[in-house]
Design an enzyme around this catalytic site. Sequence first.
Site, short mmCIF file in Angstrom:
data_model
loop_
_atom_site.label_atom_id
_atom_site.label_comp_id
_atom_site.label_asym_id
_atom_site.label_seq_id
_atom_site.Cartn_x
_atom_site.Cartn_y
_atom_site.Cartn_z
N THR A 55 0.84 -1.19 0.00
CA THR A 55 0.00 0.00 0.00
C THR A 55 0.88 1.25 0.00
O THR A 55 2.08 1.17 -0.27
CB THR A 55 -1.00 -0.04 1.19
OG1 THR A 55 -1.93 1.03 1.04
CG2 THR A 55 -0.31 0.07 2.54
N ASN A 56 0.31 2.39 0.29
CA ASN A 56 1.07 3.64 0.31
C ASN A 56 0.51 4.53 1.42
O ASN A 56 -0.41 4.14 2.12
CB ASN A 56 1.00 4.32 -1.06
CG ASN A 56 -0.44 4.56 -1.48
OD1 ASN A 56 -1.15 5.34 -0.86
ND2 ASN A 56 -0.88 3.85 -2.52
N ARG A 57 1.09 5.70 1.57
CA ARG A 57 0.78 6.53 2.74
C ARG A 57 -0.45 7.42 2.56
O ARG A 57 -0.75 8.24 3.42
CB ARG A 57 1.97 7.43 3.07
CG ARG A 57 3.20 6.68 3.51
CD ARG A 57 4.28 7.68 3.88
NE ARG A 57 5.58 7.05 3.95
CZ ARG A 57 6.03 6.38 5.00
NH1 ARG A 57 5.28 6.23 6.06
NH2 ARG A 57 7.24 5.85 4.99
#
Length: 401
Positions: free
Chosen positions: A211-213
Amino acid sequence: MIPVLKGKNVVLGVTGSIACYKAVDLASKLTQGGALVDVVMSEDATRFVAPLAFGSITHRAVTTSLFDPDSELSVEHVALADRADILVVAPATANTLAKMSLGLTDNALVATYAATAAPVLVAPAMDGHMWENAAIQENVSRLKHHGVRVVGPDSGYLASGKVGAGRMAAPEVILDYVRAVLGQGGPLAGSRIVVSAGGTREPLDPVRVITNRSSGKMGHALAEAARDMGASVTLVSASETLDAPPALEIVRVETAIEMRDAIEEACQGADALIMAAAVSDYRAAEASSHKLKKTGGPLSLTLVQNPDILASVEGPTVRVGFAAESRDLLENANSKLVSKGLDMIVANDITELGSGFGADTNKAAILTADGEIHQLPVMSKLELAHRVLEQMSNILIAKEE
Ligand code: CTP
């Protein structure tokens, strides 16, 4: 500041329920949002919370009686009713709902209701058994039939100690409905807007994801702002943490493929797509159905590229992208604008103060297909959302002419 509330006259009716304390919070949120809040209390409400509490927050006179010599109502019976952009009754007791449904006018609040042409929203609060009572349900149905919007009640712990339906809806939820009602007929009325939000999650196994932030805050703010401007909104959200904004359609997704499918469906006949989501560019070629075990050595994963949703989606008249970059902001954003054939892109430098993931503010530049660049200062994500939608609306009008 909430743009749709700025300068709006909100009459907040408060009636005798323990949920009165939540109405103080609602009055505060409306006032902070920029509304001019006139509180009208029933006599019973003043037993739970002093009028002074509301007056201190709204900085305006609080009306408690039809015959109060200081009240505007006594000078001009329908002054508040005329001035109101919306009448909100929160908490609304069974007794007040009954009076409203029958057109009784024996106190300042129900008299204001009877005299106003403004939209009316009620947030009932009572014990669970009362809420289920046939006569009370009939009164609520009659009010709905008269065009009154009913928010809640929620289920949960009640003052009686029982658990059931009867709790007043949360102040932030009522606030969202107020925004939606006030936004009707706004500059995006009649438009269908699809917004994406959050960082997609690509499973590696039943436990782990890539995933990412991205928090999803910018996308959710855009969806709320579009709703506040009168649009009918579908929010396709991959955010795990943010609540669904009230008064709009939300589709929860996890992966890029799920997001693409939801967006393709929502975009049929849509006027605009705004892709604020951070879509994972890659997913595991094959996600393991069992938890991956450590092997004592390095682990290699084969990733395959996800489809580019924004570049390939068909349907929306206007397509808006986002580019979160850590260097060469304008160059990178411009090349995405061109390569994806977008109408506009919102570029933000994630390394700048007040502009990173998860923040409530953002500093961005808006680049349009005809070469305009609008550099914006740091502002709240909601304010930025309004700026983006104003630009988008200009492009939409020009394209639809
Ligand atoms: N986007 C998309 N589908 C993808 C990747 C990105 O629709 N598979 C959209 C994003 O929602 C955003 C825009 O494309 O509106 C730019 O996304 P970004 O991640 O900044 O750029 P990429 O195109 O993925 O390019 P790169 O990662 O190489 O910078």
